[in-house]
Scaffold this motif. Structure first.
Motif, PDB file in Angstrom:
ATOM      1  N   ASP A  53      -2.277   9.625  46.550  1.00 11.91           N
ATOM      2  CA  ASP A  53      -2.161   8.237  46.117  1.00 11.91           C
ATOM      3  C   ASP A  53      -1.432   7.421  47.181  1.00 11.91           C
ATOM      4  OD1 ASP A  53      -3.470   8.382  43.687  1.00 11.91           O
ATOM      5  OD2 ASP A  53      -1.698   9.164  42.666  1.00 11.91           O
TER       6      ASP A  53
ATOM      7  N   LYS B 120     -16.848   8.331  47.232  1.00  7.32           N
ATOM      8  CA  LYS B 120     -17.377   8.622  45.904  1.00  7.32           C
ATOM      9  C   LYS B 120     -16.433   9.488  45.082  1.00  7.32           C
ATOM     10  CE  LYS B 120     -21.551  10.430  43.674  1.00  7.32           C
ATOM     11  NZ  LYS B 120     -22.898  11.017  43.905  1.00  7.32           N
ATOM     12  N   ASN B 121     -15.760  10.414  45.745  1.00  8.43           N
ATOM     13  CA  ASN B 121     -14.906  11.365  45.027  1.00  8.43           C
ATOM     14  C   ASN B 121     -13.431  10.976  45.048  1.00  8.43           C
ATOM     15  OD1 ASN B 121     -17.117  13.085  44.463  1.00  8.43           O
ATOM     16  ND2 ASN B 121     -16.963  13.985  46.517  1.00  8.43           N
ATOM     17  N   THR B 122     -13.149   9.692  45.215  1.00  9.89           N
ATOM     18  CA  THR B 122     -11.744   9.251  45.304  1.00  9.89           C
ATOM     19  C   THR B 122     -11.362   8.302  44.176  1.00  9.89           C
ATOM     20  OG1 THR B 122     -12.272   7.353  46.724  1.00  9.89           O
ATOM     21  CG2 THR B 122     -11.817   9.467  47.814  1.00  9.89           C
ATOM     22  N   LYS B 123     -12.178   8.247  43.137  1.00  7.49           N
ATOM     23  CA  LYS B 123     -11.934   7.290  42.053  1.00  7.49           C
ATOM     24  C   LYS B 123     -10.624   7.563  41.316  1.00  7.49           C
ATOM     25  CE  LYS B 123     -16.040   5.510  42.779  1.00  7.49           C
ATOM     26  NZ  LYS B 123     -16.196   4.194  43.421  1.00  7.49           N
ATOM     27  N   HIS B 124     -10.155   8.825  41.343  1.00  2.50           N
ATOM     28  CA  HIS B 124      -8.953   9.177  40.590  1.00  2.50           C
ATOM     29  C   HIS B 124      -7.669   8.767  41.293  1.00  2.50           C
ATOM     30  CE1 HIS B 124      -9.816  12.442  43.386  1.00  2.50           C
ATOM     31  NE2 HIS B 124      -8.560  12.837  43.291  1.00  2.50           N
TER      32      HIS B 124
ATOM     33  N   LYS C 185      -4.967   6.138  42.799  1.00  5.10           N
ATOM     34  CA  LYS C 185      -4.550   4.800  42.405  1.00  5.10           C
ATOM     35  C   LYS C 185      -4.853   3.771  43.489  1.00  5.10           C
ATOM     36  CE  LYS C 185      -0.804   6.407  39.394  1.00  5.10           C
ATOM     37  NZ  LYS C 185       0.664   6.396  39.156  1.00  5.10           N
ATOM     38  N   GLN C 186      -4.582   4.164  44.743  1.00 10.04           N
ATOM     39  CA  GLN C 186      -4.761   3.196  45.824  1.00 10.04           C
ATOM     40  C   GLN C 186      -5.019   3.898  47.151  1.00 10.04           C
ATOM     41  OE1 GLN C 186      -4.634  -0.384  45.419  1.00 10.04           O
ATOM     42  NE2 GLN C 186      -5.716  -0.086  47.333  1.00 10.04           N
TER      43      GLN C 186
ATOM     44  N   HIS D  49     -19.432   3.571  48.629  1.00  8.00           N
ATOM     45  CA  HIS D  49     -18.906   3.905  47.302  1.00  8.00           C
ATOM     46  C   HIS D  49     -17.483   3.374  47.110  1.00  8.00           C
ATOM     47  CE1 HIS D  49     -22.053   7.000  48.034  1.00  8.00           C
ATOM     48  NE2 HIS D  49     -22.357   6.743  46.763  1.00  8.00           N
TER      49      HIS D  49
ATOM     50  N   GLY E 133     -14.416   1.506  45.451  1.00  9.62           N
ATOM     51  CA  GLY E 133     -13.949   1.262  44.093  1.00  9.62           C
ATOM     52  C   GLY E 133     -12.841   0.231  44.096  1.00  9.62           C
ATOM     53  N   ASP E 134     -12.346  -0.091  42.897  1.00  8.89           N
ATOM     54  CA  ASP E 134     -11.265  -1.062  42.782  1.00  8.89           C
ATOM     55  C   ASP E 134      -9.956  -0.547  43.381  1.00  8.89           C
ATOM     56  OD1 ASP E 134     -13.013  -2.737  41.494  1.00  8.89           O
ATOM     57  OD2 ASP E 134     -12.387  -2.111  39.471  1.00  8.89           O
ATOM     58  N   ASN E 135      -9.899   0.751  43.619  1.00  7.84           N
ATOM     59  CA  ASN E 135      -8.670   1.341  44.166  1.00  7.84           C
ATOM     60  C   ASN E 135      -8.629   1.330  45.691  1.00  7.84           C
ATOM     61  OD1 ASN E 135     -10.767   3.172  44.476  1.00  7.84           O
ATOM     62  ND2 ASN E 135      -9.449   4.980  44.217  1.00  7.84           N
TER      63      ASN E 135
END
Length: 458
Positions: A40, A54-58, A60-61, A74, A76-78
């Protein structure tokens, strides 16, 4: 590392946020694109190739520094994307910025031999009164520099780094990471030639300490080294402190004596004389201790305090370690590393502590020599021919050169070449007794661990 908000770094990186949160907190930095290194609040310097998140959605930032945002997929919001013109320049701007945040003393150590021991001695001197942060064992590869730099925390009071030289510009990079206040050059010999076009380039890289050291810092060098002696140190625009046995050195070793598993020595600094004792055997051990004393003195530690502290220095395993051996023999385990300089030092120990016992030298092949492999092994063969060795046992394909050259140059005693450690063990099983002292000189990079374990008395 000390957490930093991105806005503090943007002017340093000369970057612009083009995607995501404008000011995330950064707690971790990497430059290698491996998912297992992600945590994180990681900032990653992306140099090339498509990077899928793609595999980093978990997480936080995540912050990605890149010159090619179109190659990041891919999102994400993070994720925060920072575009820079040159990722390499941005990386080094970050390193310079982060290192300059740290105001504690740094000591960096390089040399063909003695780096790890000197590093541990310096650390031991300071650890009595300070929280010391140091490189782990001999893990000094340049790929570790970033982790070491970011591993310094608020409790650290002094940093002691061992810096390896296995290829051109390694020392320059190390000194850019660490910007040491004191740089130590323990010795220059022959090692890691596979990373250099020739021996001269290797020597030049070691001597680059003089140009890479900051003008405000101090260089502590082995004044007895033949390559250092060729330099006009008076014309070096930096503070240079020398150590050694010749009369021109600043920290002059006046006398060295072997004692039971320790060395006694007398040291002269500005006509003040000091007597010291350091655990472990070998003249090289006294040189390492003197380098550590000289370095500590540059940062305010009185010489008597360093000498007193080194009396309790814990011996390093596999560094001329003397133990009970096979069939009641005495075993000198010097299997940490191997090169001509360290072989010469260990042979000196064998000679000085043998006390009339039968002397056996077990010598393994030397690695990382490139096209100098034959030349260097021939040099070692010449060296052994001059020693009063009763039995020489060599192990490995390249080490056969040592065996043949020693015989060619008239070495007395028995001479056995073995293709593997098992053959060597059989010879030792037959040739050793309580009146025998055995030196095993190989490198940690070779698989002789089983041999050493079998030779050590249980």
């Amino acid at each position: 590392m000390r957490p930093i908000y991105l806005k503090e770094l943007l002017p340093i990186l000369k970057g612009k946020v083009v995607y995501g949160e404008a000011n995330p907190l950064i707690k971790h930095v990497i430059k290698v694109p491996k998912y297992k290194l992600l945590k994180d609040h990681t900032m990653y310097f992306h140099v090339k190739n498509t990077l899928s998140l793609k595999n980093t959605k978990h997480f936080k930032q995540l912050v990605i520094i890149t010159a090619t945002p179109q190659l990041i997929t891919h999102l994400g919001d993070n994720v925060t994307i920072v575009r820079v013109n040159n990722v390499k320049n941005a990386y080094w701007h970050f390193i310079d910025f982060y290192r300059n945040m740290l105001t504690i003393p740094f000591i960096a150590i390089t040399g063909t031999c003695g780096k790890t021991t000197t590093k541990e001695m310096v650390s031991w001197i300071f650890s009595k009164n300070y929280n010391v942060y140091k490189t782990i064992k001999n893990e000094n590869d340049p790929s570790r520099h970033l982790d070491y730099l970011l591993g310094i925390n608020s409790k650290t009071e002094i940093v002691v780094m061992e810096t390896a030289v296995a290829a051109p510009r390694h020392l320059r990079k190390a000194y850019r990471y660490f910007k040491p206040h004191v740089g130590i050059l323990t010795s220059i010999g022959i090692d890691h030639l596979n990373g250099f076009p020739d021996l001269e380039s290797y020597i030049e890289e070691k001597l680059s300490i003089f140009k890479n050291m900051d003008p405000k810092g101090t260089i502590v060098v082995n004044g007895d080294n033949e390559y250092v002696q060729k330099i006009d140190l008076k014309n070096i625009n930096k503070k240079v402190v020398t150590f050694g046995m010749n009369g021109k050195t600043d920290f002059r070793i006046e006398r060295i004596e072997y004692d039971y598993n320790k060395m006694k020595f007398k040291l002269n600094y500005k006509n003040r004389r000091f007597e010291g004792i350091v655990p472990g055997l070998g003249k090289h051990n006294v040189y390492n201790a003197t380098a550590a004393i000289a370095a500590a003195y540059q940062l305010g530690v009185p010489i008597p305090d360093s000498i007193e502290r080194l009396k309790t220095f814990p011996l390093l395993p596999k560094h001329v370690e003397v133990v009970k051996g096979l069939n009641g023999s005495t075993l000198i385990d010097d299997t940490w590393s191997s090169n001509p300089t360290s072989i010469e030092s260990s042979l000196d120990v064998l000679k000085n502590i043998s006390q009339g016992k039968k002397k056996i030298a077990v010598i393994g092949e030397i690695k990382f020599l490139g096209d100098k492999t034959s030349e260097v092994h021939t040099l070692v063969g010449n060296m052994l021919a001059k020693e009063e060795i009763d039995i020489l046992i060599t192990i490995g394909q390249d080490a056969e050169i040592i065996s043949k050259q020693a015989s060619k140059m008239g070495m007395g005693g028995e001479n056995y070449h073995c293709q593997n450690p098992k053959e060597a063990y059989q010879h030792l099983l037959e040739k050793t007794d309580a009146d025998t002292i055995v030196l095993v000189k190989t490198s940690m990079y070779q698989s002789y661990k089983d041999l050493i374990q079998r030779l050590r008395q249980k």
